[in-house]
Write a protein that holds these residues in place. Structure first.
Motif, PDB file in Angstrom:
ATOM      1  N   ALA A 199      33.636  24.468  30.371  1.00  0.00           N
ATOM      2  CA  ALA A 199      34.202  25.034  29.143  1.00  0.00           C
ATOM      3  C   ALA A 199      35.503  25.761  29.459  1.00  0.00           C
ATOM      4  CB  ALA A 199      33.203  25.979  28.501  1.00  0.00           C
ATOM      5  N   LEU A 200      36.410  25.693  28.503  1.00  0.00           N
ATOM      6  CA  LEU A 200      37.731  26.272  28.729  1.00  0.00           C
ATOM      7  C   LEU A 200      37.643  27.771  28.951  1.00  0.00           C
ATOM      8  CD1 LEU A 200      40.785  25.915  28.826  1.00  0.00           C
ATOM      9  CD2 LEU A 200      40.834  26.127  26.334  1.00  0.00           C
ATOM     10  N   TRP A 201      36.737  28.418  28.237  1.00  0.00           N
ATOM     11  CA  TRP A 201      36.662  29.868  28.384  1.00  0.00           C
ATOM     12  C   TRP A 201      36.160  30.281  29.754  1.00  0.00           C
ATOM     13  CZ3 TRP A 201      31.880  31.974  29.273  1.00  0.00           C
ATOM     14  CH2 TRP A 201      30.761  31.214  28.891  1.00  0.00           C
ATOM     15  N   LYS A 202      35.237  29.463  30.328  1.00  0.00           N
ATOM     16  CA  LYS A 202      34.777  29.774  31.678  1.00  0.00           C
ATOM     17  C   LYS A 202      35.915  29.641  32.687  1.00  0.00           C
ATOM     18  CE  LYS A 202      29.841  28.681  31.310  1.00  0.00           C
ATOM     19  NZ  LYS A 202      28.739  27.871  31.857  1.00  0.00           N
ATOM     20  N   ARG A 203      36.692  28.573  32.549  1.00  0.00           N
ATOM     21  CA  ARG A 203      37.817  28.379  33.461  1.00  0.00           C
ATOM     22  C   ARG A 203      38.842  29.506  33.284  1.00  0.00           C
ATOM     23  NH1 ARG A 203      40.263  22.633  33.156  1.00  0.00           N
ATOM     24  NH2 ARG A 203      40.787  23.107  35.328  1.00  0.00           N
ATOM     25  N   ALA A 204      38.992  29.927  32.043  1.00  0.00           N
ATOM     26  CA  ALA A 204      39.922  31.025  31.806  1.00  0.00           C
ATOM     27  C   ALA A 204      39.451  32.296  32.491  1.00  0.00           C
ATOM     28  CB  ALA A 204      40.086  31.247  30.302  1.00  0.00           C
ATOM     29  N   LEU A 205      38.146  32.564  32.408  1.00  0.00           N
ATOM     30  CA  LEU A 205      37.613  33.746  33.084  1.00  0.00           C
ATOM     31  C   LEU A 205      37.853  33.662  34.588  1.00  0.00           C
ATOM     32  CD1 LEU A 205      34.253  34.353  31.175  1.00  0.00           C
ATOM     33  CD2 LEU A 205      36.247  35.857  31.197  1.00  0.00           C
ATOM     34  N   CYS A 206      37.603  32.479  35.142  1.00  0.00           N
ATOM     35  CA  CYS A 206      37.808  32.308  36.582  1.00  0.00           C
ATOM     36  C   CYS A 206      39.285  32.532  36.951  1.00  0.00           C
ATOM     37  CB  CYS A 206      37.369  30.912  37.013  1.00  0.00           C
ATOM     38  SG  CYS A 206      35.594  30.614  36.803  1.00  0.00           S
ATOM     39  N   MET A 207      40.176  31.967  36.158  1.00  0.00           N
ATOM     40  CA  MET A 207      41.598  32.112  36.466  1.00  0.00           C
ATOM     41  C   MET A 207      42.061  33.545  36.295  1.00  0.00           C
ATOM     42  SD  MET A 207      42.980  29.512  37.716  1.00  0.00           S
ATOM     43  CE  MET A 207      44.577  30.264  37.686  1.00  0.00           C
ATOM     44  N   GLU A 208      41.478  34.255  35.349  1.00  0.00           N
ATOM     45  CA  GLU A 208      41.851  35.654  35.191  1.00  0.00           C
ATOM     46  C   GLU A 208      41.423  36.468  36.391  1.00  0.00           C
ATOM     47  OE1 GLU A 208      41.778  35.892  30.284  1.00  0.00           O
ATOM     48  OE2 GLU A 208      40.151  36.736  31.462  1.00  0.00           O
ATOM     49  N   VAL A 209      40.261  36.111  36.962  1.00  0.00           N
ATOM     50  CA  VAL A 209      39.841  36.779  38.206  1.00  0.00           C
ATOM     51  C   VAL A 209      40.818  36.460  39.325  1.00  0.00           C
ATOM     52  CG1 VAL A 209      38.057  36.877  39.970  1.00  0.00           C
ATOM     53  CG2 VAL A 209      37.410  36.859  37.566  1.00  0.00           C
ATOM     54  N   PHE A 210      41.196  35.178  39.439  1.00  0.00           N
ATOM     55  CA  PHE A 210      42.133  34.798  40.503  1.00  0.00           C
ATOM     56  C   PHE A 210      43.505  35.434  40.293  1.00  0.00           C
ATOM     57  CE2 PHE A 210      39.367  30.866  41.041  1.00  0.00           C
ATOM     58  CZ  PHE A 210      38.707  31.398  42.133  1.00  0.00           C
ATOM     59  N   ARG A 211      43.890  35.578  39.031  1.00  0.00           N
ATOM     60  CA  ARG A 211      45.150  36.264  38.770  1.00  0.00           C
ATOM     61  C   ARG A 211      45.117  37.681  39.320  1.00  0.00           C
ATOM     62  NH1 ARG A 211      46.953  37.095  32.640  1.00  0.00           N
ATOM     63  NH2 ARG A 211      44.938  38.179  32.634  1.00  0.00           N
ATOM     64  N   GLY A 212      43.987  38.387  39.090  1.00  0.00           N
ATOM     65  CA  GLY A 212      43.866  39.723  39.641  1.00  0.00           C
ATOM     66  C   GLY A 212      43.839  39.732  41.148  1.00  0.00           C
ATOM     67  N   VAL A 213      43.149  38.716  41.733  1.00  0.00           N
ATOM     68  CA  VAL A 213      43.081  38.644  43.200  1.00  0.00           C
ATOM     69  C   VAL A 213      44.462  38.432  43.792  1.00  0.00           C
ATOM     70  CG1 VAL A 213      42.205  37.287  45.130  1.00  0.00           C
ATOM     71  CG2 VAL A 213      40.692  37.863  43.230  1.00  0.00           C
ATOM     72  N   PHE A 214      45.238  37.509  43.194  1.00  0.00           N
ATOM     73  CA  PHE A 214      46.557  37.221  43.735  1.00  0.00           C
ATOM     74  C   PHE A 214      47.537  38.356  43.470  1.00  0.00           C
ATOM     75  CE2 PHE A 214      44.893  33.009  44.158  1.00  0.00           C
ATOM     76  CZ  PHE A 214      45.662  32.401  45.137  1.00  0.00           C
ATOM     77  N   ALA A 215      47.263  39.152  42.455  1.00  0.00           N
ATOM     78  CA  ALA A 215      48.133  40.289  42.194  1.00  0.00           C
ATOM     79  C   ALA A 215      47.961  41.376  43.237  1.00  0.00           C
ATOM     80  CB  ALA A 215      47.884  40.851  40.803  1.00  0.00           C
ATOM     81  N   ASP A 216      46.809  41.413  43.893  1.00  0.00           N
ATOM     82  CA  ASP A 216      46.525  42.386  44.947  1.00  0.00           C
ATOM     83  C   ASP A 216      46.703  41.688  46.279  1.00  0.00           C
ATOM     84  OD1 ASP A 216      45.672  44.363  46.615  1.00  0.00           O
ATOM     85  OD2 ASP A 216      43.775  44.717  45.581  1.00  0.00           O
ATOM     86  N   HIS A 217      47.904  41.816  46.847  1.00  0.00           N
ATOM     87  CA  HIS A 217      48.198  41.031  48.047  1.00  0.00           C
ATOM     88  C   HIS A 217      47.381  41.502  49.230  1.00  0.00           C
ATOM     89  CE1 HIS A 217      50.690  39.242  51.310  1.00  0.00           C
ATOM     90  NE2 HIS A 217      50.704  38.251  50.440  1.00  0.00           N
ATOM     91  N   ALA A 218      47.066  42.788  49.287  1.00  0.00           N
ATOM     92  CA  ALA A 218      46.212  43.265  50.377  1.00  0.00           C
ATOM     93  C   ALA A 218      44.839  42.601  50.301  1.00  0.00           C
ATOM     94  CB  ALA A 218      46.080  44.784  50.313  1.00  0.00           C
ATOM     95  N   LEU A 219      44.297  42.475  49.084  1.00  0.00           N
ATOM     96  CA  LEU A 219      43.019  41.776  48.904  1.00  0.00           C
ATOM     97  C   LEU A 219      43.150  40.316  49.313  1.00  0.00           C
ATOM     98  CD1 LEU A 219      40.126  41.531  47.830  1.00  0.00           C
ATOM     99  CD2 LEU A 219      41.101  41.225  45.532  1.00  0.00           C
ATOM    100  N   LEU A 220      44.253  39.724  48.943  1.00  0.00           N
ATOM    101  CA  LEU A 220      44.468  38.324  49.311  1.00  0.00           C
ATOM    102  C   LEU A 220      44.497  38.161  50.823  1.00  0.00           C
ATOM    103  CD1 LEU A 220      44.935  35.718  47.654  1.00  0.00           C
ATOM    104  CD2 LEU A 220      47.367  35.991  48.112  1.00  0.00           C
TER     105      LEU A 220
END
Length: 1745
Positions: free
Chosen positions: A316-337
């Motif tokens: 479902a598109l909303w599930k993929r959106a949730l996943c991408m929003e998590v990845f967006r946050g992960v990539f925004a935190d370079h130390a976490l990355l």
């Protein structure tokens, strides 16, 4: 407030409980009494007192137990107040909590009050509320949380979260307090047990039970079940968010995460949770990943894999959106990355989390190319044309006709948004934050792709922020690096970020080795491990990242997304380059270059340009671009279908770059700036891309390309964005130009090896063509020089590495390379001069330029650019070295000049085979080099210490001998045998020579002056460029001036000029040490100029002559008499002789052509120059013994020139004579002898200077010539006036008269008001000439009288005025001269005997006679008035002397005839001829005054016997006719104008017919009265005793003056004799008077008879009407005068039979008087009757009656 509230509430409670609840009332009363017993004090003291009274809360606890709503409400309010005030007794906490739990069933207000009290309870009583009390408090919230009331439910949920957070706050407080608290128990862990303190135990129990409740299990401690899963997840997230720091330090909490939370989340995500649950699960997972990755490594890895799997699956598109929003946050935190990569991807055997994730990005980005608008280049997103008003976009869409530029199949009829845009690809609230939604929201289809872009952008940002600060090499460059990073981080930086202030730093910055530090080499750095992780991540994941970025680069993105993508692309590449990861760096650079210049645009330009053949596949595969692309794995990641569809959708008509292409190009250039020293061979990528862009811009004419839309459709917003991009194209072009400029400016900081690599890369862009073999010495190997031409910031470069034949059109590839080579050299000029050529890059740079400019296989623009570049480099080098010491500067300057010279060697090779077109190019190249030499001299000539010989050698390269290349030259110099290579080369070469002569003569070595003179002569004698030859002539003056400064005196002797050749002078001039070297060089200059002066070109020879004269004039002070004598004979007279020969030859020709006029002009120039020299240095010339000979020769040349009879030459000759004579006159003592002056007189007096053919009409203006001729006379007369004989005067007057008559009218002059210059000068001669010689005054007077009469001799004065030759002004001026001459010489008998005086009077009489008949009216005094004044003045001065002289009778008679003519002219005037503006009355007054003055002079002298009677008769007749006031009747006119007055008087006795017409009086009636009075005065009797006449006194009104008495006009008795030859001597005044009276009497009687007769004839017709006033006045005046007059007895003959003496006039009028008295009596005219009676009475008396 608390005590008052409690008292009030207790009172209410007592009142309410009086009837039914006695125990409650009693308890309340006790509590109220206790409250009252507390002394009023502070709030805190009251609370403390109450907390010490356990029974105080009894009424409230009892009230809660009653279940009564009122009681419970009052109790809860009081309990809440006690809790907040800390006034609750701690021993009663358990009972209070039970009471609160019992009150949960009350109303809404009570429930909310309970929820408000619980957080305060846990906060204020944290140490007491634990264990079971805490469970009870939580149960209260759980109970209320199950309420069906939404307000209570939500409030209780919030309160519960607050309580849970408070529990964990207690743990934090407990941990801070240290080991004071006691252990209350142990909890089991996976690897054992853990003892805990009270707060930690409570937190563990609560958190564990919340997790159990969330999983749907029974809690272990809490007494509640059925907690909603979403609420439980929210509580877990709240704990994780607010107290993330507790879990790493509390293993029991981490164990819960490991055993409860993570397994539950993973299992839940694997299932199919609804949207609300999924949001909360993902939020908890994201929180765990951010804060607890290290304590949950395995679980986090599994979770990341699941998220990646969910993203990659077609869920479902909303599930993929949730996943991408998590990845967006992960990539925004370079130390976490970095931690994720370090935990998984960096370890062998571990999961490749990020590599898998980035690969998933690739698949996600390409899964729906239609949605993202993937095409062959970046496009602008287009909104769904079928979207409604409620769609995500704010703009209403119209129906779309189709979609282009996409990859896959057709578009459904429902339509969709194409591309990624902030308008529809984002969500206002992300899915992960929509906790209030139970169903998934509407998610844009492109939302996933916008999140993917966000991840890429965040990744690049994080890498850049971490790596870039580590690359600063030292503290000294930290500030500058910080500035640079701004420009390097962003693909669209501001102008201030791109351009450093001021020019690039040109100090020895390249010595500082500013190569950015590779962070991987910082092994001792504390972050070295992190740096290695970053490098490993890039090395591992760059293919997928590149593939993802590449996909989006060619997708449909709006400006914001596109800028962000390019910025991310640039930063990622920047970091890879700084870490010296060459493979990913080059791959990204290549892809960015492909985005900057899309292949389809390049192909279209190649096909459209037709300037080169398309590259073959094999050639393309071998290019740098193909090699760079081969490094990528993008093609393997993108499906073949996508690539095929992309190529099919190419718009083959697109052949322009758009703003986005320029944005990518700017990003690429910024990368080149940032990574420059480390790029090495990768410079080719940057430069070739820049070349491609330049080629496209050149082909398209810098036309702005419109960014295409992703689909066809009426999307106004997309169209507007495209228009904005189109508008910004020019701005982006300038930004790219600035970036390109900065790119090359940055090379100034490169170390030498890196700079050489850049030079090699630029040189590699030049086309390599097979050169024909040439001789080894024909091309210099390492020339040097400078250039002045400005290279465009965005040059042209080669498009592809393909081979091609020689092109006819401009070769853009080589243009680009050459321009960049010039920029590199200009920026690094100091480097090139400081280091050895091989080390600094000078050798390859200059060698390539020399090859390019000399190769005939190159196109003309390329060769020209190469030459300009070479010149620019050499000029830069010359400027840079100008400030160095002389020794190193001289060597470098010599090398630079050798560079100029050597660059021309290939063009001068004898065996050079060139075509016509290539020869023209050779000429252009030659011209550029010569202009470069000029610029070098302009900028650095003052500091040039070496190489002057080569400078002249370069200048002379434009000349060739006829033996060499004579057949190919277009402009040979036939006269000198010297050819020029081309006319185009003359001026550029001459410019350098001009500079040397103007500014750098002091810098020239002495040995170079002969070279300079030789070169000057070459330029003078060339026939191709006249202006250059003219200018060259002036340089002889400059050299002469310089030589004069070095030598104060010129010792020129006859020995120096022996022989006819110049060999001796040249030999002497070549020896600077010789004393006469300067003089010899100066004489050489004169001889060269003399040679040029014989040139057939007018302007050139005239300029040479003027310069020659100027030089001699300037150095005259330094020349002695001998030197001047030599110069006059050898130079001046030779020049005059040559001019005379030319003029004689042309004069003898049958036809006059232009050459004759030109040589005339040359002759004038020579004459003027000679006169100026001779006049200026006369004293020096006169000091030499040969001066007389020189004078004679000079006048001889002048005479020859005069014999040519050329007007302008004559003017020049006499102007020269004038100037020379003027100089002679200025000398203190005479310098010129009498003999020389006599020669000058002979020259002047030979003739007037007009042509022999007599053409003195309008065809030529001889005014100037005659003027200088007269001026020469003035100067000459001043010198020879002592010896000026009468014969010379007469000759002079004759010539001056002829000159006056032959003078032509001036073109713009009129001689009415002012005399012409010539007339003025002639008159000045007459004022100056001496008159003390016998015969001179008469001659002068006669001639001046002729000048006076010239104006009045013309029959048609108006025609003369039209021809501007009136002589009016001159005549008036001559009158004053004539007056002065006559008065001065009035006692000279000669002026009378020669009739000069009579001639003068005749001349003066002419204007007086004409008066108004002279049509020329002047603004000043009229000529006749001036003549009248002059005549009166002359007569007043001459008449007394005349009476003493015995002059011949005829002379006297002639003179008096003229005088009477003047008198009659004064009293008369032809008013019909007067102009309209004539002031008649004013003129009448003037004439009356003049007549009276004249009468005093001539009466009674006019009665002398020597004077003819006809003269006196003319005088009387003039008076008679002028005295007629009214026009006579026709019958009377015959009497008046008849010859016999006696007959006329007899006829007047007869009565005529009367007339009724009353003629008006004359306009000059006063003059008539004066004349009438004069007639009476002449006839009256003369009294010898009293000398007083008895003439009547006539009153004359103003302005007419009173007529003087007759006695006043009589001559004294001592002067009674008249003039004459003795016949008049002894005559008495009475005798003179009698003759005058006898002459005037008939006219007087006739005049009176006319008036009386008119009265007798006309008055009867009027009847009783009175006579007209003017006639009546006239009649009464005449009658009274007749009565009073006593006439001279001898004047009137006696009447027969009547004896009368003085009344004979009345007897003659008696018949008329008788008739008149009858008429007067009849008419009743008493006044007239009275006068007539008086007259008749007098007659009667005479008759004896």
């Amino acid at each position: 407030m608390t005590s008052q509230l409690l008292a009030s509430e207790l009172a209410n409670l007592i009142q309410e409980s009086k009837r039914k609840h006695n125990d409650l009332r009693q308890a309340a009363e006790k509590s109220l009494d206790e409250l009252k017993s507390i002394r009023p004090s502070a709030e805190a003291q009251i609370a403390d007192e109450l907390s010490q009274r356990p029974n105080f809360v009894n009424p409230f606890i009892i009230a809660c137990g009653t279940k009564n709503v009122k009681f419970t409400g009052i109790a809860i309010v009081c309990l809440q107040r006690l809790i907040i005030s800390r006034a609750l007794p701690r021993s009663r906490l358990s009972q209070v909590l039970e009471a609160l739990q019992q009150a949960t069933s009350a109303g809404l207000d009570v429930q909310l009050k309970i929820l408000q009290a619980l957080p305060s309870l846990l906060s204020n009583y944290a140490a007491d509320v634990k264990g079971e009390l805490l469970v009870t408090a939580l149960n209260v919230c759980f109970i209320l949380q199950s309420s069906k009331n939404a307000i209570v439910n939500n409030t209780s949920a919030a309160t519960l979260q607050q309580l849970v957070v408070t529990i964990f706050d207690k743990v934090v407080t407990e941990d801070r307090s240290g080991g004071d608290a006691a252990i209350v128990g142990e909890v089991p862990l996976q690897d054992g047990t853990k003892p805990l303190k009270a707060a930690a135990m409570d937190a563990w129990r609560v958190f564990n039970d919340i997790c159990l409740l969330t999983e749907g299990q029974r809690p272990e401690y809490l007494r509640f079940s059925g907690l909603p899963q979403t609420f439980g997840l929210e509580l877990i997230e709240s704990v994780l968010t607010n107290h993330a720091a507790i879990f790493p330090t509390h293993p029991e909490q981490a164990d819960i995460l490991r055993t409860r939370v993570m397994p539950f989340i993973i299992s839940a995500l694997k299932g199919k949770p609804n949207f609300a649950t999924s949001v909360r699960l993902v939020r908890i997972l994201y929180t765990l990943l951010r804060h607890h990755l290290t304590i949950l490594p395995d679980e986090s890895g599994d979770a990341l894999e699941i998220l990646t799997h969910l993203l990659d699956m077609d869920t479902a598109l909303w599930k993929r959106a949730l996943c991408m929003e998590v990845f967006r946050g992960v990539f925004a935190d370079h130390a976490l990355l970095r931690r994720i990569f370090g935990l998984y991807d960096a370890k062998n055997g571990e999961k490749k989390i990020l590599r898998s994730l980035t690969a998933t990005f690739v698949r996600v980005s390409t899964e729906k190319p239609v949605v993202i608008g993937l095409g062959h280049q970046s496009t602008i997103p287009v909104a769904n044309p079928y979207a409604g008003i409620g769609a995500s976009t704010d703009q209403a869409m119209l129906e779309a006709s189709g979609v282009t530029g996409i990859i896959s199949g057709s578009v459904s009829s429902d339509g969709h948004n194409t591309g990624i845009s902030t308008q529809w690809s984002t969500m206002r609230v992300p899915c992960i934050d929509q906790l209030d939604k139970t169903d998934p929201p509407s998610i844009p289809e492109s939302y996933i792709y916008s999140l993917t872009l966000a991840c890429i952008t965040s990744l690049s940002e994080g890498l850049a922020k971490f790596i870039l600060p580590l690359t600063v090499p030292n503290d000294g460059r930290r500030k500058r690096s910080a500035k640079s990073e701004i420009g390097r981080d962003s693909p669209a930086p501001q102008a201030d970020d791109l351009i450093e202030k001021g020019p690039p730093e040109r100090t020895s910055s390249f010595k500082r080795n500013p190569v950015p530090v590779n962070p991987l080499t910082l092994e001792s750095h504390p972050l070295h491990s992190e740096i290695k992780i970053c490098a490993a991540f890039i090395d591992e994941c760059w293919p997928a990242i590149l593939a993802t970025c590449s996909t989006f680069l060619f997708a449909a993105l709006d400006s914001e997304y596109y800028h962000g993508l390019v910025r991310a692309f640039q930063k990622f590449t920047h970091v890879a380059g700084l870490l010296q990861l060459t493979t990913p760096r080059d791959a990204f650079l290549t892809t960015l270059g492909k985005a900057a210049v899309p292949p389809n645009v390049l192909t279209a330009c190649l096909n459209a340009g037709a300037t080169r053949q398309p590259a073959t596949p094999s050639e393309a595969s071998n290019s740098i671009f193909s090699n760079a692309r081969g490094l990528l794995s993008v093609d393997s990641l993108v499906s073949p279908t996508v690539e095929k569809t992309r190529q099919l959708s190419m718009d083959i008509s697109a052949a322009t770059l758009n703003t986005r292409n320029m944005l990518c190009l700017r990003a690429l250039l910024n990368l080149g700036i940032a990574l420059g020293p480390t790029l090495s061979s990768s410079w080719n990528i940057v430069l070739e891309t820049l070349q491609q862009a330049d080629f496209v811009l050149f082909t398209s004419g810098k036309a702005a390309g419109r960014t295409p839309l992703a689909a066809k459709g009426p999307d106004q917003r997309a169209e507007q964005e495209a228009s904005v991009l189109l508008t910004n194209f020019s701005t982006e072009i300038r930004a790219v130009e600035t970036a390109a400029s900065r790119l090359f400016e940055s090379t100034v900081d490169f170390p030498n090896p890196a700079f050489v690599e850049v030079v090699g890369a630029v040189c590699g862009l030049l086309e390599k063509r097979a050169e024909p073999s040439s001789q080894p010495g024909s091309r210099p190997q390492s020339p040097s020089g400078g250039g002045q031409l400005k290279t465009p910031t965005l040059p042209h470069k080669r498009v592809l590495s393909v081979s091609s034949t020689a092109l006819s059109g401009p070769n853009q590839e080589d243009q680009f390379a050459l321009a960049k080579l010039g920029d590199l050299a200009s920026i690094n000029i100091e480097r090139l001069l400081v280091y050895e050529p091989d080390v600094s890059g000078w050798t390859p740079l200059i060698s390539e330029i020399i090859v390019a400019l000399s190769s005939t296989l190159n196109t003309a623009p390329v060769r020209a650019r190469a030459a300009e570049t070479l010149v620019r480099i050499l000029l830069e080098a010359a400027s840079a070295v100008a400030a160095q010491p002389e020794e190193p500067r001289g060597e470098i300057q010599k090398r630079l000049l050798e560079g100029f010279r050597d660059s021309l060697l290939p063009l001068q090779t004898p065996n050079r085979e060139v075509s016509v077109s290539s020869h023209a190019v050779d000429i252009d190249i030659h011209k550029i080099i010569l202009e470069g030499l000029k610029s070098l001299l302009e900028n650095c000539g003052e500091s040039l210490v070496c190489g002057w010989e080569m400078t002249f050698e370069i200048i002379d390269t434009i000349f060739v001998d006829k033996a060499f290349n004579g057949e190919n030259q277009d402009s040979p110099s036939q006269k000198s045998g010297l050819l020029t290579r081309s006319v185009k080369l003359i001026r550029p070469s001459f410019a350098s020579l001009q500079l040397i002569c103007s500014d750098f003569l002091p810098s020239l070595p002495n040995a170079c002056f002969l070279n300079l003179v030789d070169t000057l002569y070459k330029f003078c004698t060339q026939d191709d460029e006249l202006n250059v030859a003219l200018t060259t002539v002036t340089f002889f003056w400059a050299i002469s001036d310089f030589l004069s400064g070095k030598s104060k005196s010129m010792s020129i002797t006859e020995d120096m000029i022996q022989g006819s050749g110049d060999d001796s002078l040249m030999k002497l001039a070549a020896e600077p040490s010789h004393k006469g070297s300067g003089a010899a060089l100066w004489m050489l200059l004169l001889l060269r100029l003399t040679s040029v002066a014989t040139d057939q070109r007018l302007e050139l020879r005239n300029s040479a002559i003027q310069t020659l004269m100027r030089i001699m004039s300037a150095y005259g002070d330094s020349l002695g008499p001998e030197a001047w004598s030599i110069c006059m004979k050898s130079v001046i007279f030779r020049l005059l002789s040559s001019v005379e020969r030319e003029l004689r030859a042309l004069t003898g020709s049958s036809s006059k052509d232009k050459a004759q006029d030109e040589w005339k002009e040359t002759a004038i120039v020579v004459i003027q120059g000679v006169s100026s020299l001779f006049a200026s240095y006369l004293s020096v010339l006169a000091a030499h013994r040969s001066f007389t000979e020189i004078w004679k020769d000079l006048l001889g040349h002048f005479r020859i020139l005069l014999d040519l009879s050329v007007l302008d030459i004559n003017a020049a000759v006499y102007s020269a004579v004038r100037d020379i004579l003027h100089r002679c006159a200025e000398q203190d003592r005479p310098q010129v002898g009498k003999e020389s002056l006599d020669l000058a007189w002979d020259l002047w007096s030979q003739r007037i200077p007009v042509p022999k053919d007599g053409k003195d009409d309008k065809s030529s203006d001889n005014q100037k010539c005659l003027l200088v001729w007269v001026e020469a006379l003035l100067e000459l007369y001043g010198l020879i006036q002592k010896d000026f004989s009468v014969e010379r005067v007469r000759r002079m007057l004759t010539l001056l008269r002829d000159a006056m008559q032959h003078a032509t009218p001036g073109a713009y002059a009129s001689d009415i008001e002012y005399v012409t210059p010539l007339q003025g000068k002639i008159l000045e001669v007459f004022r100056m000439v001496r008159t003390d010689l016998h015969g001179v005054p008469s001659a002068m007077i006669t001639q001046v009288a002729e000048f006076v009469s010239l104006a009045f001799a013309s029959e048609d004065a108006a025609k003369a005025a039209a021809e501007k030759r009136t002589y009016v002004a001159m005549s008036k001026e001559s009158m004053s001269i004539l007056q002065a001459l006559v008065i001065k010489n009035s006692s000279e008998r000669d002026i009378y005997e020669t009739e000069a005086f009579a001639t003068a009077l005749s001349a003066l009489a002419k204007p007086i006679v004409l008066k108004y008949q002279f049509k020329i009216v002047t603004k000043s005094n009229q000529p006749w008035k001036e003549a009248t004044k002059t005549a009166l003045a002359v007569l007043e001065a001459t008449l007394p002397p005349i009476r003493t002289m015995d002059l011949p009778r005829n002379v006297v008679q002639n003179m008096w005839q003229i005088i009477i003519s003047i008198a009659n002219s004064i009293i008369s005037a032809d008013l019909d001829s007067a102009s309209a503006d004539t002031k008649i009355l004013e003129d009448q007054t003037f004439d009356i005054s003049s007549f009276k003055k004249l009468r005093e002079l001539i009466v009674p002298a006019l009665g002398a016997e020597v004077i003819l009677d006809k003269t006196r008769k003319a005088y009387a007749e003039g008076l008679f006719r002028t005295s007629i006031t009214h026009a006579p009747a026709p019958a009377e006119a015959a009497v008046i104008y008849g010859e016999s007055n006696a007959t006329g008087l007899a006829s007047l006795y007869k009565q005529r017919n009367g007339r009724t017409i009353d003629p008006p009086p004359a306009k000059r009636s006063l003059m008539s009265e004066v004349c009438l009075d004069e007639l009476f005065s002449l006839v009256e009797v003369y009294d010898e005793h009293s000398a007083t006449a008895t003439a009547p006194s006539i009153a004359i009104e103003p302005p007419t003056p009173r007529a003087p008495p007759a006695g006043g006009l009589s001559l004294p008795s001592s002067e009674s004799s008249s003039n004459g030859d003795g016949a008049a001597k002894g005559e008495r005044t009475h005798e003179l008077h009698i003759r005058l009276a006898r002459t005037a009497a008939p006219y007087l009687i006739l005049r009176c008879a006319l008036s009386i007769r008119a009265y007798v004839a006309d008055q009867p017709l009027r009847g009783r009407m009175p006579q007209p006033l003017s006639q009546r006045k006239e009649l009464t005046r005449i009658l009274r005068c007749l009565v009073e007059l006593k006439s001279e007895p001898d004047a009137i003959p006696d009447t027969p039979n009547v004896d009368s003496e003085t009344r004979k006039h009345l007897l003659r009028l008696y018949p008329l008087l008788v008739s008149a008295i009858q008429v007067a009596g009849t008419a009743g005219d008493d006044n007239v009757l009275k006068l007539i009676r008086e007259a008749l009475d007098v007659v009667g008396g005479e008759l004896g009656v």
